[in-house]
Each structure stands twice: as C-alpha cells, then as structure tokens.
Design a protein around this motif. Structure first.
Motif, mmCIF file in Angstrom:
data_model
loop_
_atom_site.group_PDB
_atom_site.id
_atom_site.type_symbol
_atom_site.label_atom_id
_atom_site.label_comp_id
_atom_site.label_asym_id
_atom_site.label_seq_id
_atom_site.Cartn_x
_atom_site.Cartn_y
_atom_site.Cartn_z
ATOM 1 N N LEU A 158 0.793 -1.231 0.000
ATOM 2 C CA LEU A 158 0.000 0.000 0.000
ATOM 3 C C LEU A 158 0.826 1.283 0.000
ATOM 4 C CD1 LEU A 158 -2.993 -0.940 2.309
ATOM 5 C CD2 LEU A 158 -3.077 -0.394 -0.108
ATOM 6 N N PRO A 159 2.010 1.323 0.618
ATOM 7 C CA PRO A 159 2.723 2.606 0.648
ATOM 8 C C PRO A 159 3.021 3.213 -0.717
ATOM 9 C CG PRO A 159 3.609 1.160 2.326
ATOM 10 C CD PRO A 159 2.651 0.333 1.512
ATOM 11 N N ILE A 160 3.043 2.411 -1.789
ATOM 12 C CA ILE A 160 3.289 2.995 -3.110
ATOM 13 C C ILE A 160 2.041 3.695 -3.651
ATOM 14 C CG2 ILE A 160 5.089 1.329 -3.675
ATOM 15 C CD1 ILE A 160 2.947 0.063 -5.614
ATOM 16 N N LYS A 161 0.913 3.539 -2.982
ATOM 17 C CA LYS A 161 -0.330 4.209 -3.365
ATOM 18 C C LYS A 161 -0.765 5.087 -2.198
ATOM 19 C CE LYS A 161 -1.880 0.538 -6.477
ATOM 20 N NZ LYS A 161 -2.973 -0.419 -6.797
ATOM 21 N N PRO A 162 -0.147 6.235 -2.042
ATOM 22 C CA PRO A 162 -0.366 7.011 -0.819
ATOM 23 C C PRO A 162 -1.820 7.400 -0.584
ATOM 24 C CG PRO A 162 0.884 8.282 -2.448
ATOM 25 C CD PRO A 162 0.848 6.874 -2.929
ATOM 26 N N TRP A 163 -2.586 7.672 -1.639
ATOM 27 C CA TRP A 163 -3.986 8.041 -1.426
ATOM 28 C C TRP A 163 -4.776 6.852 -0.883
ATOM 29 C CZ3 TRP A 163 -6.902 11.774 -0.215
ATOM 30 C CH2 TRP A 163 -8.283 11.745 -0.426
ATOM 31 N N GLN A 164 -4.548 5.693 -1.463
ATOM 32 C CA GLN A 164 -5.212 4.485 -0.983
ATOM 33 C C GLN A 164 -4.765 4.158 0.439
ATOM 34 O OE1 GLN A 164 -4.347 0.423 -2.706
ATOM 35 N NE2 GLN A 164 -6.417 0.695 -3.550
ATOM 36 N N PHE A 223 3.466 -4.014 9.805
ATOM 37 C CA PHE A 223 4.223 -3.595 8.633
ATOM 38 C C PHE A 223 4.711 -4.810 7.848
ATOM 39 C CE2 PHE A 223 8.510 -3.105 6.846
ATOM 40 C CZ PHE A 223 8.213 -2.233 5.817
ATOM 41 N N GLY A 224 4.604 -4.737 6.527
ATOM 42 C CA GLY A 224 5.177 -5.748 5.651
ATOM 43 C C GLY A 224 5.610 -5.114 4.349
ATOM 44 N N SER A 225 6.675 -5.632 3.762
ATOM 45 C CA SER A 225 7.202 -5.050 2.521
ATOM 46 C C SER A 225 6.680 -5.743 1.271
ATOM 47 C CB SER A 225 8.726 -5.122 2.519
ATOM 48 O OG SER A 225 9.169 -6.478 2.438
ATOM 49 N N ASP A 226 6.311 -7.031 1.372
ATOM 50 C CA ASP A 226 6.009 -7.882 0.219
ATOM 51 C C ASP A 226 7.267 -8.110 -0.623
ATOM 52 O OD1 ASP A 226 4.335 -9.569 -1.186
ATOM 53 O OD2 ASP A 226 3.492 -8.007 -2.459
ATOM 54 N N PHE A 227 8.441 -8.151 0.028
ATOM 55 C CA PHE A 227 9.671 -8.497 -0.693
ATOM 56 C C PHE A 227 9.436 -9.785 -1.478
ATOM 57 C CE2 PHE A 227 13.383 -11.195 -0.979
ATOM 58 C CZ PHE A 227 14.291 -10.358 -1.580
ATOM 59 N N PHE A 263 9.016 -5.199 -3.225
ATOM 60 C CA PHE A 263 9.501 -3.934 -2.665
ATOM 61 C C PHE A 263 10.594 -4.209 -1.643
ATOM 62 C CE2 PHE A 263 5.046 -3.559 -3.802
ATOM 63 C CZ PHE A 263 5.093 -2.513 -4.708
ATOM 64 N N ARG A 264 11.544 -3.313 -1.564
ATOM 65 C CA ARG A 264 12.588 -3.399 -0.554
ATOM 66 C C ARG A 264 12.022 -2.979 0.801
ATOM 67 N NH1 ARG A 264 18.265 -3.804 -2.260
ATOM 68 N NH2 ARG A 264 18.683 -3.250 -0.089
ATOM 69 N N PRO A 265 12.369 -3.674 1.859
ATOM 70 C CA PRO A 265 11.792 -3.360 3.172
ATOM 71 C C PRO A 265 12.042 -1.929 3.642
ATOM 72 C CG PRO A 265 12.795 -5.528 3.218
ATOM 73 C CD PRO A 265 13.154 -4.929 1.903
ATOM 74 N N ARG A 266 13.253 -1.438 3.502
ATOM 75 C CA ARG A 266 13.541 -0.096 4.019
ATOM 76 C C ARG A 266 12.777 0.968 3.245
ATOM 77 N NH1 ARG A 266 14.692 1.467 8.809
ATOM 78 N NH2 ARG A 266 16.153 -0.297 8.928
ATOM 79 N N GLN A 267 12.718 0.841 1.930
ATOM 80 C CA GLN A 267 11.972 1.822 1.135
ATOM 81 C C GLN A 267 10.484 1.746 1.451
ATOM 82 O OE1 GLN A 267 13.382 4.230 -1.040
ATOM 83 N NE2 GLN A 267 11.320 5.019 -0.653
ATOM 84 N N ALA A 268 9.957 0.525 1.625
ATOM 85 C CA ALA A 268 8.542 0.374 1.968
ATOM 86 C C ALA A 268 8.244 1.025 3.311
ATOM 87 C CB ALA A 268 8.165 -1.108 1.999
ATOM 88 N N ALA A 269 9.141 0.860 4.271
ATOM 89 C CA ALA A 269 8.938 1.484 5.583
ATOM 90 C C ALA A 269 8.992 2.999 5.485
ATOM 91 C CB ALA A 269 9.992 0.974 6.565
ATOM 92 N N ASP A 270 9.955 3.517 4.736
ATOM 93 C CA ASP A 270 10.072 4.972 4.585
ATOM 94 C C ASP A 270 8.829 5.550 3.900
ATOM 95 O OD1 ASP A 270 12.533 4.924 5.803
ATOM 96 O OD2 ASP A 270 13.679 5.068 3.936
ATOM 97 N N ASP A 271 8.339 4.857 2.871
ATOM 98 C CA ASP A 271 7.143 5.332 2.164
ATOM 99 C C ASP A 271 5.925 5.318 3.085
ATOM 100 O OD1 ASP A 271 8.633 5.679 -0.116
ATOM 101 O OD2 ASP A 271 7.954 3.840 -1.093
ATOM 102 N N PHE A 272 5.832 4.301 3.933
ATOM 103 C CA PHE A 272 4.704 4.240 4.856
ATOM 104 C C PHE A 272 4.802 5.335 5.916
ATOM 105 C CE2 PHE A 272 2.735 2.507 8.773
ATOM 106 C CZ PHE A 272 1.423 2.482 8.332
ATOM 107 N N LEU A 273 5.982 5.545 6.452
ATOM 108 C CA LEU A 273 6.164 6.590 7.456
ATOM 109 C C LEU A 273 5.831 7.970 6.892
ATOM 110 C CD1 LEU A 273 9.489 5.265 9.007
ATOM 111 C CD2 LEU A 273 7.287 5.372 10.185
ATOM 112 N N ALA A 274 6.037 8.140 5.584
ATOM 113 C CA ALA A 274 5.778 9.436 4.952
ATOM 114 C C ALA A 274 4.289 9.785 4.918
ATOM 115 C CB ALA A 274 6.351 9.449 3.534
ATOM 116 N N ILE A 275 3.418 8.811 5.194
ATOM 117 C CA ILE A 275 1.981 9.107 5.262
ATOM 118 C C ILE A 275 1.718 10.186 6.315
ATOM 119 C CG2 ILE A 275 -0.286 8.118 5.817
ATOM 120 C CD1 ILE A 275 0.780 7.205 3.129
#
Length: 283
Positions: free
Chosen positions: A210-216, A235-239, A242-254
C-alpha cells in the motif's frame, strides 16, 4: 545522523524462479518489468534483509495450482531452520488440491511453521467451501494462524468475487481461537477489512504494497484510526516486490501528508516499530 531503527517485516517471500509458473513470471514482467516480481531465492533474501536492517521477518511460500505456482513448504521450512532466532515461517497449501490438509499437518510437524498462506481469489476457491474448511480445521487443530491474500489480484484468471474481506467474517466467527492475518489491508476493500477487524478481535492485517499508493494507504489507515484497530495493523514489505527499508520509509511518509484529517507520526511509527510476532502467536 543516527542509524535507522531495525525493522520487523511481516510479509516477505522466498522462491526460485522455477517455483513461480508462467502466469506469475510472464505477468510480473509485463506489469513491473521483472519476472516474478524480482529475485527472491534464499541468498537474495538473506542479503536484502541484512542490507535493509530487518531484524525480524516472516517468510512465506505460496502454492497456486491453477497458475502453476508451487513454492515447496520444505523450501520455506529449511530457510526458517537457518533463521530460527529471527524469523517465523508461513507455509502454503492449495485447498483445491487433494490432501491439502494432510500436507499442512506434515509441513507444520516437520518445520514448526507458525501459519499457512491461502488466497481464495488466486487459488480459485470460495472461503466457505468444504475444501477450505478442511484446511481451516487443520490449522485450528495445529494452533497456527491463517494468512489470507483477500485483496485485488493481477492474474486475468483471478476470481475477484472470492476476494471480498467480509467473506472471512464467517471464518473469524467460527474459529475464534484462530487468528487471521489479511495481507495488504484487503485493498481496495479497506473499509470492509476495518469493519471485519472492528467486529472480530482475532483479525489482523498487514499494510504491504500500500505505501506505493499514498492516497489508498491514507484512506485505509484513516479508516483504521477511526475504527480503533491500528494496534492490529503490522508492517510488511512484500519483498521482493519492494525493498523493506523503502517500503517502511514510504509508509512513514503518510504522516507528512497535508490533509484535513492527518495521520499522526506516532501511529505510523507504532505500526512499523512496535509489532512483535507474539502479537499474533500468543494473543
């Protein structure tokens, strides 16, 4: 600058490309430019988890007869054996395959797996079918959790009418002592997923992809905040998608989105950093 905090990743795959089958491989290349959504053999998984600061991870397999996908439970179990101090393992069976419940019993007995991954829309079974219930009863007897891909699917032959999260309400009601973990917050049916979680305390969800779709993601998380169920989001990355660290950063950016009803940083950090596996194993 301080080092990034370690992650617990609740959604990582391992497989060899030969496990994936033509649908997963060809459609993956069409959608994202990488066969099977990326390399995920044990060596690559080990490298990425280390590089991205993943302290704990859930590693899972997936079996889908109608797509030719078969990640052996022994493949998952052997990798789990090598990472007992930091991992839990989730096997998979396809309920449409004869002997699925027996294979689940064998794999859990052999490897000590903590859960089983099922996907009604990919595997093509109704969540209330007799075959599915045979697997649910085996999981309940074994004391493991049920992990569902109860969400959108990319395969043209996927069965979306089996994907609605509300179909799992009956399962959650009838197996009260068995925890259910829904992948991807049930996207795009996040409202259904949150309602399911509000009603059933044995239902959890991960926020992978989901973090790659910020509106969703924003809307799903906002619903979870208002439903008071964020304590059961993980939290999960779906590696390797997606890379775990980037997925976490994208989620935190919400938390940085300028919205009339913002999501607090405290909420997103709590989901990323404070979700030990005991949450689902011992609750």
């Amino acid at each position: 600058m301080s080092a990034p905090r370690p992650l617990t990743d609740w959604h990582t795959h391992i497989y060899e490309l030969c496990h994936c089958g033509p649908v997963w491989t060809d459609r993956g290349a069409e959608l994202v430019g990488r066969p099977a959504f990326g390399e995920a053999d044990v060596a690559e998984h080990r490298r990425v988890m280390r590089a991205d600061g993943v302290d704990r991870f859930l590693v899972l397999g997936l079996q889908i007869d109608r797509m030719g996908m078969d990640v052996p439970n022994d493949y998952v179990g052997a990798y789990l054996d090598a990472n007992r101090d930091r991992a839990i393992g989730v096997g998979s069976v396809d309920p449409t395959r004869p002997g699925a419940a027996d294979e689940l019993r064998r794999a859990v007995g052999r490897w000590g797996l903590s859960g089983v991954k099922l996907s009604p829309p990919y595997q093509g079974f109704h969540p209330h079918s007799d075959d599915a219930y045979e697997v649910y009863r085996a999981a309940a007897d074994l004391g493991i959790f049920l992990m569902f891909h109860q969400a959108s699917v990319f395969a043209p032959d996927g069965v979306l009418e089996y994907a609605y999260p509300s179909l799992l309400d009956r399962v959650a009601r009838e197996f009260r002592d068995t925890n259910l973990l829904l992948a991807h917050l049930g996207k795009p049916w996040m409202n259904e997923t949150v309602e399911l979680m509000m009603k059933n305390p044995n239902v959890f969800a991960d926020i992978s992809t989901l973090p790659i779709k910020p509106w969703q993601m924003y809307n799903g998380l906002r619903l979870a905040v208002e439903g008071h169920v964020t304590d059961r989001l993980v939290f999960g990355s779906d590696f390797p998608s997606f890379r775990p660290r980037q997925a976490a950063d994208d989620f935190l950016a919400i938390a940085d989105l300028q919205m009339p009803l913002p999501i607090s940083r405290e909420v997103v950090e709590d989901i990323v950093y404070n979700r030990p596996f005991d949450l689902i194993l011992n609750s």
